[in-house]
Design a protein around this motif. Structure first.
Motif, mmCIF file in Angstrom:
data_model
loop_
_atom_site.group_PDB
_atom_site.id
_atom_site.type_symbol
_atom_site.label_atom_id
_atom_site.label_comp_id
_atom_site.label_asym_id
_atom_site.label_seq_id
_atom_site.Cartn_x
_atom_site.Cartn_y
_atom_site.Cartn_z
ATOM 1 N N MET A 1 -9.747 1.620 2.364
ATOM 2 C CA MET A 1 -8.412 2.242 2.466
ATOM 3 C C MET A 1 -7.639 1.979 1.174
ATOM 4 S SD MET A 1 -6.466 4.045 4.429
ATOM 5 C CE MET A 1 -4.768 4.543 4.372
ATOM 6 N N ILE A 2 -6.836 2.959 0.763
ATOM 7 C CA ILE A 2 -6.040 2.839 -0.452
ATOM 8 C C ILE A 2 -4.901 1.847 -0.215
ATOM 9 C CG2 ILE A 2 -4.578 4.107 -2.052
ATOM 10 C CD1 ILE A 2 -6.189 6.617 -1.078
ATOM 11 N N ASN A 3 -4.731 0.922 -1.160
ATOM 12 C CA ASN A 3 -3.674 -0.074 -1.013
ATOM 13 C C ASN A 3 -2.358 0.470 -1.556
ATOM 14 O OD1 ASN A 3 -5.223 -2.161 0.126
ATOM 15 N ND2 ASN A 3 -6.086 -2.645 -1.883
ATOM 16 N N LYS A 4 -1.328 0.388 -0.730
ATOM 17 C CA LYS A 4 0.016 0.785 -1.132
ATOM 18 C C LYS A 4 0.985 -0.283 -0.640
ATOM 19 C CE LYS A 4 -0.355 5.129 -2.841
ATOM 20 N NZ LYS A 4 0.287 5.642 -4.045
ATOM 21 N N SER A 5 2.049 -0.509 -1.386
ATOM 22 C CA SER A 5 3.043 -1.481 -0.954
ATOM 23 C C SER A 5 3.814 -0.939 0.242
ATOM 24 C CB SER A 5 4.019 -1.783 -2.100
ATOM 25 O OG SER A 5 4.832 -0.647 -2.363
ATOM 26 N N ASN A 6 4.454 -1.857 0.974
ATOM 27 C CA ASN A 6 5.275 -1.449 2.120
ATOM 28 C C ASN A 6 6.344 -0.451 1.693
ATOM 29 O OD1 ASN A 6 3.847 -3.047 3.837
ATOM 30 N ND2 ASN A 6 5.432 -4.591 4.134
ATOM 31 N N GLU A 7 6.943 -0.712 0.512
ATOM 32 C CA GLU A 7 8.010 0.173 0.030
ATOM 33 C C GLU A 7 7.475 1.579 -0.243
ATOM 34 O OE1 GLU A 7 11.158 0.450 -3.717
ATOM 35 O OE2 GLU A 7 10.050 -1.410 -3.337
ATOM 36 N N GLU A 8 6.278 1.650 -0.854
ATOM 37 C CA GLU A 8 5.679 2.950 -1.164
ATOM 38 C C GLU A 8 5.312 3.711 0.104
ATOM 39 O OE1 GLU A 8 3.229 2.639 -5.283
ATOM 40 O OE2 GLU A 8 2.601 1.246 -3.708
ATOM 41 N N ILE A 9 4.718 2.997 1.086
ATOM 42 C CA ILE A 9 4.333 3.620 2.363
ATOM 43 C C ILE A 9 5.568 4.169 3.067
ATOM 44 C CG2 ILE A 9 3.503 3.131 4.709
ATOM 45 C CD1 ILE A 9 1.178 3.329 2.941
ATOM 46 N N GLY A 10 6.617 3.359 3.142
ATOM 47 C CA GLY A 10 7.837 3.778 3.829
ATOM 48 C C GLY A 10 8.472 4.986 3.174
ATOM 49 N N ARG A 11 8.591 4.960 1.835
ATOM 50 C CA ARG A 11 9.200 6.073 1.117
ATOM 51 C C ARG A 11 8.386 7.351 1.284
ATOM 52 N NH1 ARG A 11 9.302 3.878 -3.474
ATOM 53 N NH2 ARG A 11 7.471 4.869 -4.386
ATOM 54 N N MET A 12 7.071 7.204 1.240
ATOM 55 C CA MET A 12 6.183 8.358 1.358
ATOM 56 C C MET A 12 6.319 9.022 2.729
ATOM 57 S SD MET A 12 2.051 8.140 1.192
ATOM 58 C CE MET A 12 2.031 7.169 2.703
ATOM 59 N N LEU A 13 6.289 8.232 3.794
ATOM 60 C CA LEU A 13 6.385 8.783 5.146
ATOM 61 C C LEU A 13 7.764 9.384 5.404
ATOM 62 C CD1 LEU A 13 4.490 5.972 7.107
ATOM 63 C CD2 LEU A 13 3.672 8.278 6.643
ATOM 64 N N LEU A 14 8.773 8.790 4.803
ATOM 65 C CA LEU A 14 10.135 9.305 4.946
ATOM 66 C C LEU A 14 10.255 10.669 4.262
ATOM 67 C CD1 LEU A 14 12.764 8.223 6.226
ATOM 68 C CD2 LEU A 14 13.387 7.356 3.970
ATOM 69 N N ASP A 30 10.788 -5.476 11.690
ATOM 70 C CA ASP A 30 9.718 -6.090 12.490
ATOM 71 C C ASP A 30 8.573 -6.561 11.606
ATOM 72 O OD1 ASP A 30 9.631 -4.575 15.811
ATOM 73 O OD2 ASP A 30 11.249 -5.464 14.668
ATOM 74 N N ALA A 31 8.240 -5.774 10.580
ATOM 75 C CA ALA A 31 7.147 -6.149 9.672
ATOM 76 C C ALA A 31 7.482 -7.451 8.943
ATOM 77 C CB ALA A 31 6.882 -5.024 8.680
ATOM 78 N N ASP A 32 8.733 -7.582 8.493
ATOM 79 C CA ASP A 32 9.157 -8.807 7.812
ATOM 80 C C ASP A 32 9.114 -10.000 8.774
ATOM 81 O OD1 ASP A 32 11.732 -7.100 5.857
ATOM 82 O OD2 ASP A 32 9.561 -7.311 5.549
ATOM 83 N N ARG A 33 9.569 -9.744 10.015
ATOM 84 C CA ARG A 33 9.599 -10.837 11.003
ATOM 85 C C ARG A 33 8.195 -11.287 11.389
ATOM 86 N NH1 ARG A 33 9.663 -10.227 16.380
ATOM 87 N NH2 ARG A 33 10.256 -8.035 16.194
ATOM 88 N N ARG A 34 7.273 -10.320 11.547
ATOM 89 C CA ARG A 34 5.900 -10.654 11.959
ATOM 90 C C ARG A 34 4.992 -10.995 10.783
ATOM 91 N NH1 ARG A 34 4.297 -5.449 15.649
ATOM 92 N NH2 ARG A 34 6.286 -5.123 16.695
ATOM 93 N N ASN A 35 5.499 -10.742 9.550
ATOM 94 C CA ASN A 35 4.671 -10.924 8.351
ATOM 95 C C ASN A 35 3.413 -10.065 8.429
ATOM 96 O OD1 ASN A 35 4.132 -11.944 5.800
ATOM 97 N ND2 ASN A 35 2.916 -13.663 6.606
ATOM 98 N N GLU A 36 3.598 -8.791 8.794
ATOM 99 C CA GLU A 36 2.494 -7.842 8.910
ATOM 100 C C GLU A 36 2.755 -6.638 8.010
ATOM 101 O OE1 GLU A 36 1.075 -8.576 13.558
ATOM 102 O OE2 GLU A 36 2.077 -6.720 12.986
ATOM 103 N N PRO A 37 1.705 -5.907 7.612
ATOM 104 C CA PRO A 37 1.904 -4.707 6.797
ATOM 105 C C PRO A 37 2.763 -3.683 7.541
ATOM 106 C CG PRO A 37 -0.420 -5.336 6.835
ATOM 107 C CD PRO A 37 0.276 -6.181 7.852
ATOM 108 N N LEU A 38 3.616 -2.995 6.816
ATOM 109 C CA LEU A 38 4.493 -1.990 7.413
ATOM 110 C C LEU A 38 3.677 -0.900 8.115
ATOM 111 C CD1 LEU A 38 7.318 -0.720 7.778
ATOM 112 C CD2 LEU A 38 6.970 0.430 5.579
ATOM 113 N N GLN A 39 2.567 -0.510 7.486
ATOM 114 C CA GLN A 39 1.720 0.540 8.050
ATOM 115 C C GLN A 39 1.258 0.185 9.462
ATOM 116 O OE1 GLN A 39 -1.456 1.741 5.445
ATOM 117 N NE2 GLN A 39 -2.807 2.262 7.124
#
Length: 577
Positions: A1-14, A30-39
């Motif tokens: 899978m292509i690696n993208k930062s949380n910020e890039e994923i969020g902006r792209m989907l938006l 929630d991602a920050d609280r759980r320490n999980e990838p935004l995706q």
């Protein structure tokens, strides 16, 4: 899978319109609280699917998207690439034109993979992007033996097993095999393999239930896929006792007790996903019948936009769900998707700012951030007793699995009237019938009129396989049955699936909802207060703009989502003369 930062994923989907800013903010928190990838968090919350993310990535990078699950792959073309390379790079060929091979890839930027496959095949490579798991499953099904072949092989191994010197004939009943022999057999590798493969194949086929049915000379194994049972295999009779006993041991049942029904549960992981299997056995004249309900703990996190609502119905239902208090009812027969709809509502309402409590029988899926309670009759924990306790738990939202009796109905109404949002289900044929059912249960009409804010009635219809869909002209009989005379002599098109490998020759792939939504308007409320009949309430709702399930089903038939036969199967359509 292509690696993208949380910020890039969020902006792209938006930017692609797959999520809203509010959804992104909640998921990021929630991602920050759980320490999980935004995706991962976005998918688990039901805001997007893996397919949405990959398709969006493809658009951003300039690669076409390939929906592997909807394609009919050519086995010879797939095997033009060695299996070890396909698995190493997670790629699969999907088409070939002249000297160009179209290659579905989880990472179309992998130049090394493209160069290796160009060298092996001699073709120019046209990469397209696809969901990683879908490619892996396609590779697994195209290379080597299928799971059903493996099951048959295991059955043959059992046939050649010594069984401790015991001769086993095809007509031997399970009860005739001694308990000691059964205990020895259930741990044998062939039996373990058969049971594991039957379960894993059912999961791969997206079955909701596995039926193991003893007959006179053999055992029938069937899967329920998209609401319809399909025969899968018929192992010989001598496998019946050890196979059923193996399942009973896995689900913590008593293998010595074969005369009464038993219930159990199996928890397992398959392809990295968690599943719960609710297991039920009943004694029949030919041995114990087993049914296993498959619960995919990740599949229920859907948004309301993914349940098959028409745009008008979704807007109307979301307005009802957004009410701060009152009762929302979802009605329909068993297996019509009521629980999925309720879970999707809770998923929408679960903002982290409210206290949500549920009472279920049983709790089919675990929802993060929701306090779930399971009915336990032995401990006198019923829907009614749990509801009473909930009212002392400072709730904002309450979900009741089902309103079955007057006591539960009255407490639920009381909760709705005292500032809580209550969601529940009833078994009625249509939306208007839910109001009458509450009154029949003993709830006063003025309480029903004051508490209920809306009713959703629904059915599930199989959708036509997109890979083999074809159109045809509607017959005069069908035009009359569906009340389409208003279209005059115009050529009305219906659709059907021819049947292909993608849909296992059924012509259908997946299911969609057929809905009718009854908001509690002033006119409907007045009729309820006067104890009007179901027919009168329905007529008033239609005059105020309600689309009936027949209307919604017909719209889905004409748009090619489902077939005429399927609509008639799940929703009775009255003819208009």
């Amino acid at each position: 899978m292509i690696n993208k930062s949380n910020e890039e994923i969020g902006r792209m989907l938006l930017e692609e319109g797959f999520i809203t800013q509010r959804q992104l903010d909640k998921a990021q928190s929630d991602a920050d609280r759980r320490n999980e990838p935004l995706q991962k968090v976005l998918v688990s919350m039901g805001f997007v699917s893996d397919k949405d993310i990959v398709e969006s990535l493809g658009k951003q990078m300039g690669f076409a998207f390939a929906d592997i699950e909807s394609l009919s792959l050519d086995p010879d073309l797939v095997k033009s690439i060695p299996e070890h390379l396909a698995k190493r790079y997670n790629v699969i060929p999907i088409s070939q034109q002249e000297n160009q091979l179209t290659l579905a890839m989880a990472d179309p930027l992998n130049v090394l993979a493209i160069d290796d496959i160009r060298l092996i095949t001699g073709f120019d490579i046209q990469p397209v992007i696809a969901v990683e798991d879908a490619i892996s499953k396609a590779i697994g099904s195209m290379f080597g033996v299928t799971d059903m072949v493996a099951v048959d092989s295991a059955v043959k191994d059992i046939a050649e097993t010594d069984f401790g010197g015991m001769e086993v004939e095809d007509d031997v009943e399970a009860e005739e095999i001694s308990l000691d022999k059964l205990k020895a057999l259930v741990d044998e590798a062939p039996i373990v393999r058969v049971v594991n493969l039957i379960i894993s194949q059912a999961i791969n086929d997206k079955a909701s239930d596995i039926h193991i049915e003893p007959e006179v000379r053999n055992v029938k194994v069937r899967y329920r896929v998209d609401g319809v049972l399909h025969d899968v295999m018929t192992p010989p009779k001598h496998i019946q006792a050890p196979m059923i006993s193996r399942i009973k041991i896995m689900s913590n049942m008593d293998i010595a007790e074969r005369r009464i029904p038993q219930d159990g549960k199996i928890h397992l992981k398959h392809d990295g996903r968690e599943f719960d299997l609710r297991v039920s056995t009943v004694p029949t004249i030919h041995g114990e019948k087993v049914v296993m309900r498959i619960l995919d703990k990740g599949s229920v996190m859907l948004g309301l936009e993914k349940l098959g609502f028409s745009e008008a119905n979704r807007t109307k239902f979301e307005a009802i769900v957004d009410k701060p208090y009152g009762m929302i009812l979802v009605t329909g027969p068993t297996g019509s998707g009521k629980s999925t709809t309720l879970y999707s509502c809770l998923n929408k309402l679960n903002t982290g700012l409210t206290n949500i409590l549920t009472i279920e029988d049983p709790a089919e899926y675990q929802l993060p951030g929701v306090n779930q309670v399971q009915v336990n009759p032995k401990a006198n924990l019923t829907f009614a007793s749990a509801l009473r306790a909930f009212l002392r738990q400072d709730p904002d939202i309450i979900m009741v699995g089902e309103i079955r009796d007057a006591e539960t109905a009255n407490i639920a109404v009381e909760a709705a009237l005292t500032g809580h949002l209550v969601l529940s289900t009833l078994h009625t044929n249509d939306a208007a019938g839910a109001v009458s059912r509450l009154i029949e249960m003993g709830v006063e009409p003025f309480l029903v009129a004051s508490s209920v804010v809306g009713v959703l009635a629904q059915r599930l219809a199989r959708t036509i396989c997109p890979n083999c869909k074809e159109s045809f002209s509607a017959s005069e009989e069908a035009i009359k049955k569906f009340g389409l005379s208003m279209y005059g002599d115009s050529d009305i098109k219906f659709y059907r699936g021819r049947g292909c490998d993608n849909c296992k020759t059924t012509g259908y792939k997946g299911r969609t909802g057929i809905h009718e939504i009854l908001p509690m308007t002033d006119r409907v409320r007045a009729l309820v207060l006067n104890r009007a009949s179901t027919a009168e309430i329905k007529q008033a709702a239609v005059e105020e703009g309600m689309n009936t399930m027949q209307d919604d089903g017909l719209a889905k038939v004409l748009s090619g989502v489902t077939s005429m036969e399927e609509c008639l199967r799940v929703v009775y359509v009255e003819g208009n003369d």
